[in-house]
Scaffold this motif. Structure first.
Motif, mmCIF file in Angstrom:
data_model
loop_
_atom_site.group_PDB
_atom_site.id
_atom_site.type_symbol
_atom_site.label_atom_id
_atom_site.label_comp_id
_atom_site.label_asym_id
_atom_site.label_seq_id
_atom_site.Cartn_x
_atom_site.Cartn_y
_atom_site.Cartn_z
ATOM 1 N N ASP A 1 14.362 10.656 -43.993
ATOM 2 C CA ASP A 1 15.202 10.677 -45.192
ATOM 3 C C ASP A 1 16.204 9.529 -45.193
ATOM 4 O O ASP A 1 16.394 8.857 -46.211
ATOM 5 N N ASN A 2 16.839 9.317 -44.061
ATOM 6 C CA ASN A 2 17.838 8.252 -43.960
ATOM 7 C C ASN A 2 17.253 6.920 -43.482
ATOM 8 O O ASN A 2 17.983 5.921 -43.425
ATOM 9 N N ASN A 3 15.968 6.933 -43.093
ATOM 10 C CA ASN A 3 15.315 5.710 -42.588
ATOM 11 C C ASN A 3 16.082 5.087 -41.427
ATOM 12 O O ASN A 3 16.143 3.861 -41.282
ATOM 13 N N ASP A 4 16.663 5.925 -40.600
ATOM 14 C CA ASP A 4 17.395 5.458 -39.421
ATOM 15 C C ASP A 4 16.569 5.816 -38.186
ATOM 16 O O ASP A 4 16.806 6.820 -37.520
ATOM 17 N N PHE A 5 15.580 4.979 -37.898
ATOM 18 C CA PHE A 5 14.654 5.275 -36.813
ATOM 19 C C PHE A 5 15.335 5.179 -35.452
ATOM 20 O O PHE A 5 14.949 5.887 -34.520
ATOM 21 N N GLY A 6 16.316 4.324 -35.320
ATOM 22 C CA GLY A 6 17.007 4.202 -34.045
ATOM 23 C C GLY A 6 17.779 5.456 -33.701
ATOM 24 O O GLY A 6 17.644 6.000 -32.594
ATOM 25 N N TYR A 7 18.578 5.937 -34.636
ATOM 26 C CA TYR A 7 19.348 7.149 -34.367
ATOM 27 C C TYR A 7 18.426 8.373 -34.310
ATOM 28 O O TYR A 7 18.679 9.302 -33.541
ATOM 29 N N GLY A 8 17.357 8.359 -35.104
ATOM 30 C CA GLY A 8 16.389 9.453 -35.023
ATOM 31 C C GLY A 8 15.759 9.560 -33.648
ATOM 32 O O GLY A 8 15.552 10.662 -33.122
#
Length: 320
Positions: A285-292
């Protein structure tokens, strides 16, 4: 004075140097290694490499398409102070507790009943195992109708006994109870089959000796059956911990139409947002693959921690 006879020359086979002995290494058993290599190659390609890459991604800021930006351990530092993550951890633990302990109790009771059944044993086993092989999406859709506020079966039963309706899928505790009930229904039969396999390994002579000593059914269960079932109970508890703390499909499908937010919001007030659901929200949803990826490693550590705690508790009680 007698003379000591000279030692005979050792046989040629014993006189060989280590370099002259046949080599017993990889070259001799290469065909055996080749036979088992597909599993390890697949595990390397779809297991170890993705795990290593996820840790590498967690050290960067990345939207999944552009270039990566080095972030170091800042993602993990933010994870430790992320109130939404810890809220998802609390939701997951509560749902796991509400589902696991009733499920283990019901599975044990079901296994004892199946073990004492005389006729149609295979039919009963198939019936109890069927929920586990049914699609989780289909189960969640059915349970969404069962716990519906206006037309649900649960509220119909409450009204039949004179109680008020409950907005199960719109209140924090109602959401957790609905998800836990779904998981309990899904896994009770599976674990009952495992308990049944353990019950069938208990020698019948022990039950006969307990009856001769005057022990009743309840005493026999707690003094004979349960101590011998401890390894099976430990296995079921650890597996239930691993699967329960990684719940995703159940809340995602059950609550996808109860909130105006994203598919991974976990319903009103985020009461059903589990750790894995929060991971999907941050990643897709947030397209934050690093934090995901950092959240995924946090989920891994929580699962390992709870598995070790459960294992130690059961083992310690067994030693006592």
């Amino acid at each position: 004075m007698a003379t000591v006879p000279a030692l005979e020359k050792p046989p040629a086979a014993l006189a060989e140097t280590p370099a002259e002995q046949p080599k017993k290494g990889f070259r001799k058993y290469w065909h055996l290694y080749a036979a088992i290599s597909p599993f390890y190659l697949l595990f390397l390609a779809f297991g170890l490499i993705p795990v290593g890459f996820s840790f590498y991604v967690s050290l960067h800021r990345w939207d999944g398409l552009g270039s990566m930006e080095w972030a170091g351990l800042s993602q993990y530092q933010y994870l430790l102070s992320d109130s939404d993550f810890w809220s998802s951890v609390g939701n997951t633990i509560l749902i796991w507790a509400l589902a696991t302990f009733p499920m283990i109790f019901l599975a044990m009771v079901t296994a004892v009943m199946l073990n004492s059944a005389v006729r149609f044993k295979n039919v009963y086993r198939l019936a109890y195992f069927l929920p586990n092989v049914t699609s989780v999406v289909a189960i969640a859709i059915v349970f969404g109708s069962v716990f519906s506020t206006n037309f649900g079966l649960v509220n119909a039963l409450l009204q039949a006994v004179g109680l008020d309706q409950v907005a199960w899928l719109n209140t924090p505790w109602g959401i957790k109870i609905a998800i836990a009930t779904l998981m309990t229904w899904q896994w009770t039969g599976y674990n009952a089959i495992i308990f049944l396999a353990g019950l069938q390994t208990v020698p019948s002579e022990l039950y006969e000796a307990a009856r001769m000593d005057g022990a009743g059914p309840v005493q026999t269960f707690f003094r004979v059956t349960l101590p011998l079932m401890r390894p099976v109970l430990l296995f079921v508890l650890v597996i239930s911990t691993v699967t329960g703390l990684q719940s995703f499909s159940e809340p995602q499908v059950l609550l996808q139409n109860t909130a105006n937010e994203s598919t991974f919001s976990g319903g009103p007030g985020h009461a059903g947002r589990t750790m894995v659901l929060y991971f999907f929200q941050q990643t897709f949803d947030n397209n934050d693959f690093g934090y995901g990826a950092a959240v995924a490693w946090g989920v891994f550590l929580v699962v390992i921690l709870f598995s070790i705690i459960n294992w130690r508790l059961v083992r310690r009680r067994g030693e006592d």
